[in-house]
Design a protein around this motif. Structure first.
Motif, short mmCIF file in Angstrom:
data_model
loop_
_atom_site.label_atom_id
_atom_site.label_comp_id
_atom_site.label_asym_id
_atom_site.label_seq_id
_atom_site.Cartn_x
_atom_site.Cartn_y
_atom_site.Cartn_z
N THR A 265 42.18 -9.80 -7.20
CA THR A 265 40.09 -10.08 -7.54
C THR A 265 41.10 -9.73 -9.38
O THR A 265 41.37 -9.47 -9.95
CB THR A 265 39.63 -8.98 -7.28
OG1 THR A 265 40.62 -7.30 -7.92
CG2 THR A 265 39.47 -7.78 -6.28
N ASN A 266 40.13 -10.44 -9.20
CA ASN A 266 39.68 -10.54 -10.96
C ASN A 266 41.35 -11.52 -11.58
O ASN A 266 41.61 -11.31 -13.11
CB ASN A 266 39.92 -9.56 -11.78
CG ASN A 266 38.22 -9.17 -11.05
OD1 ASN A 266 37.70 -10.06 -11.34
ND2 ASN A 266 38.04 -7.58 -11.08
N LEU A 267 41.49 -12.17 -10.72
CA LEU A 267 42.59 -13.54 -11.39
C LEU A 267 42.51 -14.90 -12.27
O LEU A 267 43.45 -15.26 -12.88
CB LEU A 267 43.02 -14.29 -10.18
CG LEU A 267 43.95 -12.77 -9.08
CD1 LEU A 267 44.39 -13.15 -7.84
CD2 LEU A 267 44.37 -11.85 -9.79
N ASN A 268 40.94 -14.96 -12.23
CA ASN A 268 40.45 -16.72 -13.07
C ASN A 268 41.74 -16.18 -15.00
O ASN A 268 41.22 -15.11 -14.97
CB ASN A 268 39.30 -16.37 -13.79
CG ASN A 268 38.46 -16.51 -12.53
OD1 ASN A 268 39.57 -17.79 -12.20
ND2 ASN A 268 37.56 -17.01 -12.30
N GLY A 269 42.13 -17.12 -15.55
CA GLY A 269 42.53 -17.11 -16.63
C GLY A 269 43.65 -15.68 -16.36
O GLY A 269 43.98 -15.80 -17.32
N ALA A 270 44.71 -16.24 -15.44
CA ALA A 270 45.41 -14.55 -15.54
C ALA A 270 46.68 -15.40 -15.67
O ALA A 270 47.13 -17.04 -15.40
CB ALA A 270 45.71 -14.26 -14.60
N THR A 271 48.04 -14.98 -16.24
CA THR A 271 48.66 -15.47 -16.56
C THR A 271 50.14 -14.40 -15.45
O THR A 271 49.49 -13.57 -15.34
CB THR A 271 49.93 -15.27 -17.80
OG1 THR A 271 49.53 -13.48 -18.08
CG2 THR A 271 49.21 -16.60 -18.84
N VAL A 272 51.12 -15.33 -14.76
CA VAL A 272 52.32 -14.40 -14.35
C VAL A 272 53.88 -14.56 -14.55
O VAL A 272 54.19 -15.36 -15.19
CB VAL A 272 51.72 -15.53 -12.58
CG1 VAL A 272 52.99 -14.96 -11.87
CG2 VAL A 272 51.04 -15.26 -12.45
N THR A 273 54.52 -13.07 -14.49
CA THR A 273 55.88 -12.86 -14.85
C THR A 273 56.44 -12.58 -13.59
O THR A 273 55.94 -11.56 -12.95
CB THR A 273 55.90 -12.27 -16.05
OG1 THR A 273 55.65 -11.07 -15.43
CG2 THR A 273 55.61 -12.50 -17.28
N VAL A 274 57.61 -13.39 -13.74
CA VAL A 274 58.47 -12.99 -11.97
C VAL A 274 59.77 -12.22 -13.11
O VAL A 274 60.43 -12.65 -13.40
CB VAL A 274 58.22 -13.70 -11.68
CG1 VAL A 274 59.36 -12.98 -10.24
CG2 VAL A 274 57.49 -14.80 -10.57
N ASN A 275 60.02 -10.97 -12.56
CA ASN A 275 60.89 -10.51 -13.34
C ASN A 275 61.05 -10.53 -15.29
O ASN A 275 62.44 -10.95 -15.08
CB ASN A 275 62.46 -10.47 -13.27
CG ASN A 275 63.37 -10.02 -12.57
OD1 ASN A 275 63.24 -8.69 -12.98
ND2 ASN A 275 65.02 -10.40 -13.40
#
Length: 194
Positions: free
Chosen positions: A135-145
Motif C-alpha cells: 500500500t502507498n507505493l506511489n512515488g516509491a524507490t526500491v533497493t535490493v541489498n
C-alpha cells in the motif's frame, strides 16, 4: 430651513448608515481553508459596512474591501491551527453573531507497506522484472541489498509497484526495501539471487 436639513441628510455617506441591531453575519464563503491562511474569504450579512475588525477566533483578518450597502466583506484569512473557529465582525454598532470557519491541515501521507515481491528469486545477473504488492507505493524507490532497482511505476491506487531487479554480487537472500517520502518498508522474505 427644511432645505438645509435635506441637504445635510443627503450628504451622509451610505457607509456611515449603521444597521439598527448591529452587524448580522449570515455566511462565510468558502467556509474552510488552509491552516496557512492567505486565502480570500467573503462574509455575507447585514450591517457590515464600516467594519473595523474581523476575527477568526482571536486572530484578526485583513479586510480587503467592503460593500457600501453592508452586505459583503472581502478579506484575507489569517493563519490558524487546524479546527473550527468562530468568525465575528465588529463595527461601530457592535460585534456580530459568529459563523463557523474550519481550518484544514495538510494530511500526513501514510508510509508504504510491502507484502510481497513477485518473483521472489532470479539470476544474479539481475534484469528480472518484478512486482511489489503493498500500500502507498506511489512515488516509491526500491533497493535490493542496498542497490537501487529500476522503478518503472505504480498503479494509481499505490498497491502495485513495477520495476527491474539490479544485478547482485553473489547468490543468496537479500533485503528489499521500498522507500517514499513518508517512510520505508522491508519486503517480507526479501529477494533471492540464484
Amino acid at each position: 430651513m427644511s432645505t438645509n436639513v435635506t441637504s445635510s441628510d443627503q450628504s451622509r455617506s451610505v457607509a456611515q448608515l449603521s444597521f439598527p441591531l448591529g452587524p448580522l453575519l449570515l455566511a462565510v464563503l468558502p467556509n474552510s481553508g488552509p491552516v496557512a491562511g492567505g486565502n480570500t474569504v467573503q462574509l455575507l450579512g447585514l450591517g457590515l459596512s464600516g467594519a473595523t475588525s474581523v476575527l477568526f477566533g482571536a486572530t484578526p483578518a485583513t479586510i480587503v474591501s467592503q460593500d457600501v450597502l453592508g452586505l459583503t466583506l472581502t478579506l484575507v484569512a489569517p493563519a490558524h491551527a487546524a479546527g473550527a473557529v468562530p468568525v465575528t465582525v465588529t463595527t461601530s454598532s457592535g460585534t456580530s453573531n459568529s459563523v463557523s470557519y474550519t481550518y484544514v491541515g495538510t494530511p500526513t501521507p501514510a508510509p508504504p507497506t510491502a507484502t510481497s515481491i513477485i518473483p521472489a528469486s532470479g539470476p544474479v545477473a539481475g534484469a528480472t522484472p518484478f512486482v511489489i504488492t503493498g500500500t502507498n507505493l506511489n512515488g516509491a524507490t526500491v533497493t535490493v541489498n542496498g542497490v537501487p532497482a529500476t522503478v518503472l511505476g505504480s498503479d494509481p491506487t499505490g498497491i502495485l509497484l513495477f520495476g527491474i531487479i539490479p544485478a547482485g554480487s553473489t547468490a543468496g537472500n537479500v533485503p528489499v526495501v521500498v522507500t517514499t517520502a513518508a517512510g520505508a518498508a522491508t519486503v517480507p522474505g526479501g529477494y533471492t539471487y540464484i
